[in-house]
Each structure stands twice: as structure tokens, then as C-alpha cells.
Motif scaffolding. Structure first.
Motif, PDB file in Angstrom:
ATOM      1  N   THR A  25      33.329 -15.513 -43.545  1.00 11.77           N
ATOM      2  CA  THR A  25      33.666 -14.563 -44.607  1.00 11.77           C
ATOM      3  C   THR A  25      32.540 -14.527 -45.647  1.00 11.77           C
ATOM      4  O   THR A  25      31.648 -15.379 -45.635  1.00 11.77           O
ATOM      5  CB  THR A  25      34.965 -14.982 -45.315  1.00 11.77           C
ATOM      6  OG1 THR A  25      34.727 -16.240 -45.974  1.00 11.77           O
ATOM      7  CG2 THR A  25      36.122 -15.105 -44.338  1.00 11.77           C
ATOM      8  N   VAL A  76      28.631 -12.410 -40.535  1.00 10.20           N
ATOM      9  CA  VAL A  76      29.790 -12.033 -41.332  1.00 10.20           C
ATOM     10  C   VAL A  76      30.399 -10.776 -40.723  1.00 10.20           C
ATOM     11  O   VAL A  76      29.683  -9.838 -40.380  1.00 10.20           O
ATOM     12  CB  VAL A  76      29.391 -11.744 -42.801  1.00 10.20           C
ATOM     13  CG1 VAL A  76      30.587 -11.291 -43.619  1.00 10.20           C
ATOM     14  CG2 VAL A  76      28.734 -12.962 -43.424  1.00 10.20           C
ATOM     15  N   MET A  78      33.448  -7.884 -41.486  1.00 13.50           N
ATOM     16  CA  MET A  78      34.354  -7.431 -42.531  1.00 13.50           C
ATOM     17  C   MET A  78      34.971  -6.085 -42.187  1.00 13.50           C
ATOM     18  O   MET A  78      34.260  -5.131 -41.874  1.00 13.50           O
ATOM     19  CB  MET A  78      33.626  -7.310 -43.856  1.00 13.50           C
ATOM     20  CG  MET A  78      34.547  -6.871 -44.965  1.00 13.50           C
ATOM     21  SD  MET A  78      33.665  -6.489 -46.457  1.00 13.50           S
ATOM     22  CE  MET A  78      35.013  -5.882 -47.443  1.00 13.50           C
ATOM     23  N   SER A  82      39.729  -3.363 -45.920  1.00  9.90           N
ATOM     24  CA  SER A  82      40.400  -4.555 -46.432  1.00  9.90           C
ATOM     25  C   SER A  82      40.832  -4.372 -47.886  1.00  9.90           C
ATOM     26  O   SER A  82      40.121  -3.776 -48.698  1.00  9.90           O
ATOM     27  CB  SER A  82      39.447  -5.755 -46.330  1.00  9.90           C
ATOM     28  OG  SER A  82      39.976  -6.854 -47.017  1.00  9.90           O
ATOM     29  N   ILE A  86      37.010  -9.978 -52.974  1.00 13.83           N
ATOM     30  CA  ILE A  86      35.964 -10.867 -52.473  1.00 13.83           C
ATOM     31  C   ILE A  86      35.169 -11.402 -53.642  1.00 13.83           C
ATOM     32  O   ILE A  86      34.628 -10.634 -54.448  1.00 13.83           O
ATOM     33  CB  ILE A  86      35.048 -10.133 -51.480  1.00 13.83           C
ATOM     34  CG1 ILE A  86      35.858  -9.706 -50.256  1.00 13.83           C
ATOM     35  CG2 ILE A  86      33.860 -10.996 -51.088  1.00 13.83           C
ATOM     36  CD1 ILE A  86      35.108  -8.832 -49.292  1.00 13.83           C
TER      37      ILE A  86
END
Length: 153
Positions: A25, A76, A78, A82, A86
Motif C-alpha cells: 500500500t 504498489v 491501488m 477507493s 491515504i
């Protein structure tokens, strides 16, 4: 018989852990680059993106791709839609467009935006050890194409 079943389950689990890309992440990335600077590969995707899903199924599991990403990069992954907040260093990124059409997260827009063009997927960003963008790609890349890119950056 139970021992054989346990051994098989352990073996399958070990294979799962050693094959494929070890995705992290953004929060894990921040800690990692503070401890050991390394190149960064970021894959921005959405569940509805067919080229993204094809790369997940065909490209990222390829042994040559996962090997180079796991050894030479922090990788990473993503989902651009989402709703997560973050935290990266002292900054906080949110999805300001969450309840709108095309709810692309702020961090994806910041890192993978193209001038005078709408955000599109798949979107991949390569950063050097100093966290500076070196390349951005906005298309399906097959295994050979991605391997050439990763080896040249």
C-alpha cells in the motif's frame, strides 16, 4: 493421512506466497522508501477495467515480471475508486469525487494525470529511487512490453 493433507496445504500456501507480485500500500511504501530507497512501480486500476483485469491475470503473474518487480521495485497497486484516506508522509489524500461519476482518488489524479486529457486506465507510473516520475503508461502492456520497460528504467 492428516499429515499429508497438512503438508499439501502448506505447500500450496508457500507457492501462493512465492509466486506473483508482492503488492504493498502507499502507507507501506512510505515506510519502505524511508528505510531503503528503491524504484517504485504503481499500478492504478478499477474493478470494471478489462485491460487492468487482463494484466492481473496474464502479465503480473508471469515469473519474469513478478521477479523484477519484487527484487528491483516497490510495487504498489491501488483501486482508483477507493474511498480510503491515504496517509503518505505528512500528507493526506482522499477521494474527493467519491459520490460523483468517475470517482478517481486524489492520489491517482496527482500521480497519473495527463495534461489536457481525461484520466484513463490502465495507468502505471514508474518512479526512481528519489521518488521522481520517470515514466507513465496508459494502456494494456503485455508481458514482453512490461518486461522491457521495467528492465530499462
Amino acid at each position: 493421512m492428516i499429515c499429508i493433507t497438512c503438508l499439501c496445504a502448506f505447500n500450496l500456501n508457500a507457492q501462493k506466497q512465492t509466486s506473483g507480485v508482492n503488492w504493498i500500500t502507499f502507507e507501506q511504501l512510505y515506510d519502505s522508501i524511508q528505510n531503503k530507497p528503491k524504484k517504485v512501480f504503481i499500478d492504478f486500476y478499477a474493478d470494471w477495467c478489462m485491460p487492468c483485469r487482463k494484466m492481473d491475470k496474464e502479465v503480473f503473474p508471469a515469473p519474469a515480471i513478478s521477479k523484477i518487480l519484487n527484487e528491483d521495485y516497490y510495487a504498489v497497486k491501488m483501486n482508483v475508486e477507493s474511498a480510503d484516506t491515504i496517509r503518505f508522509g505528512n500528507q493526506i489524500f482522499v477521494n474527493e469525487r467519491l459520490n460523483r461519476r468517475n470517482p478517481v482518488h486524489q492520489i491517482a489524479l496527482l500521480m497519473a494525470r495527463r495534461k489536457n486529457r481525461p484520466f484513463s486506465l490502465p495507468a502505471m507510473v514508474i518512479l526512481d529511487e528519489n521518488f521522481e516520475a520517470k515514466a507513465r503508461y496508459f494502456q494494456f502492456l503485455n508481458t514482453d512490453q512490461l518486461l522491457d520497460i521495467l528492465q530499462s528504467n
